[in-house]
Design a protein around this motif. Structure first.
Motif, PDB file in Angstrom:
ATOM      1  N   UNK A  18      30.389  41.078  83.612  1.00 54.02           N
ATOM      2  CA  UNK A  18      31.639  40.622  84.233  1.00 54.02           C
ATOM      3  C   UNK A  18      31.467  39.228  84.830  1.00 54.02           C
ATOM      4  N   UNK A  19      30.287  38.967  85.408  1.00 56.08           N
ATOM      5  CA  UNK A  19      30.022  37.627  85.941  1.00 56.08           C
ATOM      6  C   UNK A  19      29.982  36.604  84.813  1.00 56.08           C
ATOM      7  N   UNK A  20      29.332  36.950  83.710  1.00 55.47           N
ATOM      8  CA  UNK A  20      29.272  36.024  82.579  1.00 55.47           C
ATOM      9  C   UNK A  20      30.684  35.611  82.143  1.00 55.47           C
ATOM     10  N   UNK A  21      31.587  36.584  82.071  1.00 58.16           N
ATOM     11  CA  UNK A  21      32.952  36.286  81.634  1.00 58.16           C
ATOM     12  C   UNK A  21      33.674  35.417  82.652  1.00 58.16           C
ATOM     13  N   UNK A  22      33.491  35.722  83.931  1.00 54.12           N
ATOM     14  CA  UNK A  22      34.122  34.900  84.972  1.00 54.12           C
ATOM     15  C   UNK A  22      33.592  33.472  84.911  1.00 54.12           C
ATOM     16  N   UNK A  23      32.305  33.323  84.692  1.00 53.26           N
ATOM     17  CA  UNK A  23      31.695  31.999  84.546  1.00 53.26           C
ATOM     18  C   UNK A  23      32.329  31.250  83.379  1.00 53.26           C
ATOM     19  N   UNK A  24      32.388  31.892  82.235  1.00 56.53           N
ATOM     20  CA  UNK A  24      32.880  31.213  81.047  1.00 56.53           C
ATOM     21  C   UNK A  24      34.341  30.826  81.128  1.00 56.53           C
TER      22      UNK A  24
END
Length: 368
Positions: free
Chosen positions: A128-134
Protein backbone atom coordinates in the motif's frame (compact mmCIF):
# COMPACT_ATOMS: atom_id res chain seq x y z
CA UNK A 1 -8.65 -0.81 -11.67
CA UNK A 2 -11.94 -2.43 -12.62
CA UNK A 3 -11.84 -5.75 -14.45
CA UNK A 4 -13.98 -6.60 -17.45
CA UNK A 5 -14.45 -10.24 -16.59
CA UNK A 6 -15.14 -12.11 -13.41
CA UNK A 7 -11.88 -12.76 -11.58
CA UNK A 8 -10.48 -16.19 -12.29
CA UNK A 9 -7.40 -17.23 -10.37
CA UNK A 10 -4.66 -18.91 -12.34
CA UNK A 11 -2.33 -20.73 -10.00
CA UNK A 12 1.28 -19.66 -9.91
CA UNK A 13 3.69 -22.34 -11.13
CA UNK A 14 5.73 -23.92 -8.37
CA UNK A 15 8.64 -21.69 -7.41
CA UNK A 16 11.95 -22.76 -6.02
CA UNK A 17 12.30 -20.19 -3.29
CA UNK A 18 16.01 -20.60 -2.82
CA UNK A 19 17.31 -17.25 -1.70
CA UNK A 20 20.91 -16.20 -1.64
CA UNK A 21 21.83 -15.58 1.98
CA UNK A 22 25.56 -15.13 1.58
CA UNK A 23 26.34 -18.32 3.50
CA UNK A 24 25.47 -20.85 0.80
CA UNK A 25 22.38 -22.13 2.60
CA UNK A 26 18.99 -22.44 0.92
CA UNK A 27 16.26 -21.36 3.31
CA UNK A 28 12.75 -22.77 3.06
CA UNK A 29 9.86 -20.86 1.52
CA UNK A 30 8.74 -19.79 4.99
CA UNK A 31 12.15 -18.22 5.66
CA UNK A 32 12.03 -15.98 2.60
CA UNK A 33 11.16 -12.54 3.81
CA UNK A 34 9.27 -11.39 0.73
CA UNK A 35 6.93 -14.28 -0.07
CA UNK A 36 4.04 -11.79 -0.06
CA UNK A 37 5.69 -10.08 -3.03
CA UNK A 38 6.23 -13.18 -5.18
CA UNK A 39 4.78 -13.14 -8.72
CA UNK A 40 1.09 -13.97 -9.00
CA UNK A 41 -0.83 -14.48 -12.23
CA UNK A 42 -4.59 -14.18 -12.55
CA UNK A 43 -6.84 -14.35 -15.60
CA UNK A 44 -8.23 -10.87 -14.95
CA UNK A 45 -8.46 -8.77 -18.08
CA UNK A 46 -8.48 -4.99 -18.32
CA UNK A 47 -9.94 -2.47 -20.78
CA UNK A 48 -7.69 -0.26 -22.92
CA UNK A 49 -5.93 2.53 -21.08
CA UNK A 50 -7.61 5.90 -21.44
CA UNK A 51 -5.79 9.23 -21.87
CA UNK A 52 -5.34 11.40 -18.81
CA UNK A 53 -3.81 14.77 -17.99
CA UNK A 54 -0.44 14.35 -16.33
CA UNK A 55 0.81 17.02 -13.94
CA UNK A 56 4.53 16.57 -13.40
CA UNK A 57 5.49 17.08 -9.74
CA UNK A 58 8.95 18.21 -10.84
CA UNK A 59 7.38 21.42 -12.17
CA UNK A 60 6.31 22.37 -8.65
CA UNK A 61 9.90 22.07 -7.43
CA UNK A 62 11.04 24.71 -9.93
CA UNK A 63 9.47 27.42 -7.79
CA UNK A 64 11.13 26.26 -4.58
CA UNK A 65 13.93 28.59 -3.36
CA UNK A 66 16.22 25.56 -3.05
CA UNK A 67 14.98 22.71 -5.29
CA UNK A 68 17.69 20.37 -3.93
CA UNK A 69 17.01 20.92 -0.24
CA UNK A 70 15.83 17.31 0.11
CA UNK A 71 19.54 16.45 -0.17
CA UNK A 72 20.63 18.81 2.63
CA UNK A 73 21.06 16.00 5.16
CA UNK A 74 22.66 13.55 2.76
CA UNK A 75 25.95 12.10 3.92
CA UNK A 76 27.15 11.52 0.37
CA UNK A 77 26.07 12.75 -3.07
CA UNK A 78 28.27 11.43 -5.88
CA UNK A 79 27.81 11.95 -9.61
CA UNK A 80 28.48 8.54 -11.14
CA UNK A 81 29.31 9.96 -14.57
CA UNK A 82 29.29 13.51 -15.93
CA UNK A 83 26.22 12.83 -18.08
CA UNK A 84 24.12 10.37 -16.11
CA UNK A 85 23.49 9.10 -12.61
CA UNK A 86 23.88 10.26 -9.02
CA UNK A 87 24.35 8.05 -5.95
CA UNK A 88 22.96 9.31 -2.64
CA UNK A 89 23.45 8.12 0.92
CA UNK A 90 21.85 9.47 4.07
CA UNK A 91 18.42 10.35 2.65
CA UNK A 92 15.52 8.17 3.82
CA UNK A 93 13.05 7.99 0.91
CA UNK A 94 10.33 6.59 3.16
CA UNK A 95 10.33 9.85 5.15
CA UNK A 96 10.20 12.33 2.26
CA UNK A 97 7.24 14.70 2.40
CA UNK A 98 5.37 15.98 -0.63
CA UNK A 99 7.83 18.81 -1.23
CA UNK A 100 10.76 16.42 -0.98
CA UNK A 101 9.15 14.09 -3.49
CA UNK A 102 8.62 16.99 -5.89
CA UNK A 103 12.28 17.94 -5.56
CA UNK A 104 13.28 14.32 -6.09
CA UNK A 105 11.32 14.26 -9.35
CA UNK A 106 13.17 17.34 -10.57
CA UNK A 107 16.56 15.92 -9.61
CA UNK A 108 15.81 12.68 -11.43
CA UNK A 109 14.64 14.60 -14.51
CA UNK A 110 17.91 16.53 -14.55
CA UNK A 111 20.25 13.62 -13.81
CA UNK A 112 18.28 10.86 -15.51
CA UNK A 113 19.01 8.35 -12.73
CA UNK A 114 19.40 8.74 -8.96
CA UNK A 115 20.42 5.75 -6.83
CA UNK A 116 19.64 5.70 -3.12
CA UNK A 117 21.53 3.31 -0.86
CA UNK A 118 20.53 2.07 2.61
CA UNK A 119 16.77 2.16 2.02
CA UNK A 120 15.60 -0.76 4.14
CA UNK A 121 12.66 1.16 5.58
CA UNK A 122 11.39 1.96 2.09
CA UNK A 123 11.85 -1.58 0.78
CA UNK A 124 10.28 -3.15 3.87
CA UNK A 125 7.23 -0.92 3.63
CA UNK A 126 3.85 -2.34 2.64
CA UNK A 127 2.54 -2.68 -0.93
CA UNK A 128 0.00 0.00 0.00
CA UNK A 129 2.91 2.35 0.72
CA UNK A 130 4.49 1.54 -2.63
CA UNK A 131 1.26 2.53 -4.39
CA UNK A 132 0.91 5.74 -2.39
CA UNK A 133 4.52 6.59 -3.25
CA UNK A 134 4.03 5.98 -6.94
CA UNK A 135 0.78 7.89 -7.26
CA UNK A 136 2.56 11.06 -6.21
CA UNK A 137 4.36 10.94 -9.55
CA UNK A 138 1.54 9.91 -11.89
CA UNK A 139 -1.16 7.36 -12.71
CA UNK A 140 0.12 3.87 -11.94
CA UNK A 141 0.57 1.53 -14.87
CA UNK A 142 -0.70 -2.05 -14.77
CA UNK A 143 1.58 -4.19 -16.90
CA UNK A 144 -0.30 -6.35 -19.42
CA UNK A 145 1.84 -9.49 -19.05
CA UNK A 146 4.09 -9.47 -15.99
CA UNK A 147 3.59 -11.00 -12.56
CA UNK A 148 2.53 -8.90 -9.60
CA UNK A 149 1.99 -9.47 -5.89
CA UNK A 150 -1.45 -10.96 -5.28
CA UNK A 151 -3.94 -8.13 -4.95
CA UNK A 152 -1.55 -5.44 -6.23
CA UNK A 153 -1.54 -5.46 -10.05
CA UNK A 154 0.09 -2.01 -10.15
CA UNK A 155 3.38 -3.49 -8.91
CA UNK A 156 5.45 -4.98 -11.73
CA UNK A 157 7.78 -7.81 -10.67
CA UNK A 158 10.90 -9.33 -12.16
CA UNK A 159 11.74 -12.79 -10.95
CA UNK A 160 14.28 -15.50 -11.70
CA UNK A 161 15.61 -18.36 -9.60
CA UNK A 162 17.18 -21.78 -10.12
CA UNK A 163 14.04 -23.28 -11.63
CA UNK A 164 11.80 -20.49 -12.84
CA UNK A 165 11.83 -17.18 -14.65
CA UNK A 166 8.98 -14.73 -15.15
CA UNK A 167 11.01 -12.16 -17.06
CA UNK A 168 10.86 -11.09 -20.70
CA UNK A 169 14.03 -12.94 -21.65
CA UNK A 170 15.01 -13.61 -25.26
CA UNK A 171 17.57 -16.38 -25.62
CA UNK A 172 17.98 -16.50 -29.40
CA UNK A 173 20.74 -13.87 -29.54
CA UNK A 174 24.42 -13.85 -28.62
CA UNK A 175 23.59 -11.32 -25.90
CA UNK A 176 20.43 -10.85 -23.82
CA UNK A 177 21.22 -7.15 -23.36
CA UNK A 178 18.28 -5.24 -24.88
CA UNK A 179 18.02 -1.50 -24.35
CA UNK A 180 14.52 -0.20 -23.74
CA UNK A 181 12.39 2.45 -22.15
CA UNK A 182 9.68 0.72 -20.15
CA UNK A 183 6.45 0.00 -22.06
CA UNK A 184 7.19 2.77 -24.54
CA UNK A 185 4.36 1.37 -26.67
CA UNK A 186 1.77 2.98 -24.40
CA UNK A 187 0.17 6.25 -25.52
CA UNK A 188 1.47 7.79 -22.30
CA UNK A 189 4.65 5.91 -21.36
CA UNK A 190 6.15 6.10 -17.86
CA UNK A 191 8.02 9.04 -16.42
CA UNK A 192 9.65 8.77 -12.98
CA UNK A 193 10.10 5.07 -12.17
CA UNK A 194 11.15 3.41 -8.90
CA UNK A 195 12.79 -0.02 -8.81
CA UNK A 196 14.41 -2.10 -6.09
CA UNK A 197 15.61 -5.65 -5.54
CA UNK A 198 14.23 -7.82 -2.77
CA UNK A 199 16.76 -10.59 -3.45
CA UNK A 200 19.83 -10.58 -5.64
CA UNK A 201 22.65 -12.87 -6.71
CA UNK A 202 25.98 -12.63 -4.95
CA UNK A 203 27.46 -11.14 -8.08
CA UNK A 204 25.98 -10.14 -11.42
CA UNK A 205 22.47 -8.98 -12.27
CA UNK A 206 23.57 -5.37 -12.69
CA UNK A 207 21.50 -2.83 -14.64
CA UNK A 208 22.87 -0.64 -17.43
CA UNK A 209 21.50 2.86 -18.05
CA UNK A 210 22.14 5.30 -20.86
CA UNK A 211 21.32 8.98 -21.25
CA UNK A 212 19.11 9.54 -24.28
CA UNK A 213 19.81 13.25 -23.94
CA UNK A 214 23.51 12.56 -24.41
CA UNK A 215 23.07 10.01 -27.22
CA UNK A 216 21.16 12.70 -29.11
CA UNK A 217 23.79 15.39 -28.45
CA UNK A 218 26.49 13.14 -29.93
CA UNK A 219 24.84 13.32 -33.35
CA UNK A 220 25.50 16.08 -35.88
CA UNK A 221 23.13 19.08 -35.81
CA UNK A 222 22.01 18.39 -39.38
CA UNK A 223 21.09 14.81 -38.56
CA UNK A 224 19.31 15.81 -35.34
CA UNK A 225 17.27 18.36 -37.32
CA UNK A 226 16.19 15.52 -39.64
CA UNK A 227 15.39 13.19 -36.73
CA UNK A 228 13.15 15.84 -35.20
CA UNK A 229 10.87 15.55 -38.24
CA UNK A 230 10.38 11.80 -37.73
CA UNK A 231 7.96 9.71 -35.73
CA UNK A 232 8.12 6.00 -35.02
CA UNK A 233 5.79 3.15 -34.14
CA UNK A 234 6.31 1.52 -30.73
CA UNK A 235 4.67 -1.88 -30.38
CA UNK A 236 3.67 -4.18 -27.52
CA UNK A 237 2.60 -7.00 -29.83
CA UNK A 238 5.79 -9.08 -29.62
CA UNK A 239 5.81 -8.86 -25.83
CA UNK A 240 2.20 -10.06 -25.70
CA UNK A 241 2.91 -12.89 -28.13
CA UNK A 242 5.85 -13.95 -25.93
CA UNK A 243 3.42 -14.41 -23.04
CA UNK A 244 0.82 -16.14 -25.20
CA UNK A 245 3.32 -18.93 -25.82
CA UNK A 246 3.08 -19.73 -22.10
CA UNK A 247 6.18 -17.90 -20.98
CA UNK A 248 6.35 -15.27 -18.24
CA UNK A 249 3.21 -16.70 -16.61
CA UNK A 250 1.30 -16.96 -19.87
CA UNK A 251 -1.20 -14.13 -19.36
CA UNK A 252 -2.15 -11.11 -21.46
CA UNK A 253 -4.44 -8.91 -19.39
CA UNK A 254 -4.92 -6.11 -21.91
CA UNK A 255 -4.84 -6.25 -25.69
CA UNK A 256 -1.43 -5.11 -26.99
CA UNK A 257 -1.21 -1.67 -28.53
CA UNK A 258 0.97 0.24 -30.96
CA UNK A 259 1.43 3.98 -30.71
CA UNK A 260 3.28 6.62 -32.69
CA UNK A 261 5.83 8.76 -30.84
CA UNK A 262 8.34 11.39 -31.93
CA UNK A 263 11.86 10.10 -32.57
CA UNK A 264 13.07 13.13 -30.61
CA UNK A 265 11.01 14.21 -27.60
CA UNK A 266 11.18 17.20 -25.28
CA UNK A 267 11.00 16.90 -21.50
CA UNK A 268 8.07 18.98 -20.21
CA UNK A 269 9.96 20.35 -17.19
CA UNK A 270 13.64 20.61 -18.12
CA UNK A 271 13.03 21.35 -21.79
CA UNK A 272 15.84 18.97 -22.75
CA UNK A 273 15.55 17.00 -25.95
CA UNK A 274 16.10 13.24 -25.91
CA UNK A 275 16.27 10.44 -28.44
CA UNK A 276 13.17 8.30 -28.02
CA UNK A 277 13.70 5.00 -29.79
CA UNK A 278 14.68 1.65 -28.34
CA UNK A 279 15.56 -1.74 -29.76
CA UNK A 280 12.94 -3.62 -27.75
CA UNK A 281 9.78 -1.76 -28.74
CA UNK A 282 10.43 0.63 -31.65
CA UNK A 283 9.48 -1.07 -34.91
CA UNK A 284 9.45 1.37 -37.82
CA UNK A 285 9.66 5.02 -38.78
CA UNK A 286 6.40 6.34 -40.14
CA UNK A 287 6.41 7.42 -43.77
CA UNK A 288 9.74 5.90 -44.76
CA UNK A 289 10.26 2.86 -46.91
CA UNK A 290 11.24 -0.34 -45.14
CA UNK A 291 14.93 -0.17 -46.00
CA UNK A 292 15.15 3.52 -45.09
CA UNK A 293 13.45 2.95 -41.75
CA UNK A 294 15.57 -0.09 -40.89
CA UNK A 295 18.84 1.65 -41.71
CA UNK A 296 18.06 4.70 -39.58
CA UNK A 297 16.74 2.70 -36.64
CA UNK A 298 19.60 0.20 -36.73
CA UNK A 299 22.09 3.08 -36.76
CA UNK A 300 20.39 4.65 -33.73
CA UNK A 301 20.12 1.30 -31.91
CA UNK A 302 23.83 0.63 -32.49
CA UNK A 303 24.66 4.15 -31.31
CA UNK A 304 22.73 3.53 -28.07
CA UNK A 305 24.34 0.09 -27.61
CA UNK A 306 27.91 1.23 -28.12
CA UNK A 307 28.03 4.68 -26.51
CA UNK A 308 29.76 3.72 -23.29
CA UNK A 309 30.54 7.37 -22.60
CA UNK A 310 26.78 8.03 -22.21
CA UNK A 311 26.16 5.05 -19.92
CA UNK A 312 26.45 4.10 -16.29
CA UNK A 313 26.21 0.70 -14.61
CA UNK A 314 24.32 0.09 -11.40
CA UNK A 315 25.85 -2.62 -9.24
CA UNK A 316 23.12 -3.60 -6.84
CA UNK A 317 23.67 -3.97 -3.12
CA UNK A 318 21.04 -4.79 -0.49
CA UNK A 319 18.54 -2.00 0.28
CA UNK A 320 19.22 -0.04 -2.90
CA UNK A 321 16.46 1.92 -4.64
CA UNK A 322 16.97 3.20 -8.18
CA UNK A 323 14.79 5.99 -9.55
CA UNK A 324 15.03 7.04 -13.18
CA UNK A 325 13.17 9.11 -15.76
CA UNK A 326 12.03 6.87 -18.61
CA UNK A 327 11.58 9.91 -20.84
CA UNK A 328 15.28 10.69 -21.02
CA UNK A 329 16.97 7.34 -20.34
CA UNK A 330 17.03 3.75 -21.55
CA UNK A 331 18.21 0.71 -19.61
CA UNK A 332 18.90 -3.01 -19.82
CA UNK A 333 19.20 -5.81 -17.30
CA UNK A 334 22.40 -7.86 -17.37
CA UNK A 335 21.49 -11.55 -17.38
CA UNK A 336 24.87 -12.97 -16.36
CA UNK A 337 23.93 -14.75 -13.14
CA UNK A 338 21.92 -17.76 -14.33
CA UNK A 339 24.60 -20.34 -13.61
CA UNK A 340 24.68 -19.30 -9.95
CA UNK A 341 21.07 -20.56 -9.51
CA UNK A 342 20.50 -17.66 -7.16
CA UNK A 343 17.31 -15.67 -6.91
CA UNK A 344 16.85 -12.19 -8.36
CA UNK A 345 13.53 -10.66 -7.31
CA UNK A 346 12.70 -7.04 -8.01
CA UNK A 347 9.70 -4.70 -7.84
CA UNK A 348 8.94 -1.73 -10.05
CA UNK A 349 6.57 1.16 -9.35
CA UNK A 350 5.68 2.66 -12.73
CA UNK A 351 3.73 5.95 -12.93
CA UNK A 352 2.72 7.05 -16.41
CA UNK A 353 3.52 10.53 -17.66
CA UNK A 354 2.44 12.72 -20.57
CA UNK A 355 2.18 11.64 -24.18
CA UNK A 356 5.68 12.29 -25.58
CA UNK A 357 6.06 15.91 -26.66
CA UNK A 358 7.77 16.32 -30.04
CA UNK A 359 10.94 18.37 -30.03
CA UNK A 360 9.74 19.77 -33.36
CA UNK A 361 6.78 22.00 -32.64
CA UNK A 362 3.76 21.11 -34.75
CA UNK A 363 4.79 17.53 -35.55
CA UNK A 364 1.56 15.56 -35.92
CA UNK A 365 1.63 12.26 -34.04
CA UNK A 366 -0.58 10.20 -36.32
CA UNK A 367 0.20 7.11 -38.36
CA UNK A 368 0.47 7.49 -42.13
Amino acid sequence: MATTVETITQSLPTLSLRSNTGDGEAPSEEAYRYTHLLPFFSADTYPPLTPFEHVDPAARALTHPNPRSFLDNATSVVELTPRLGTEVRGVNLARLDSTGRDQLALEVARRGLVIFRDQQEFIDSSPEFYLEWGRHFGRLHVHPTSGHPEGFPELHLVYKDANTTFNYELDDSITPTVWHSDVSYELQPPGLTTFFLLAQPTTGGDTLFTSQVSTLKKLSPQFVAFLRTLKAVHSGIEQANFSRTGKRGGVVRRDPVENVHPVVRRHPVTGEEALFVNRQFTRRIVGLKKEESENILNFLFDHIDKSGDNQTRLKWSPNTVAIWDNRVTAHSAILDYGESKERRHGARITPQAERPIPALEGLELVDE
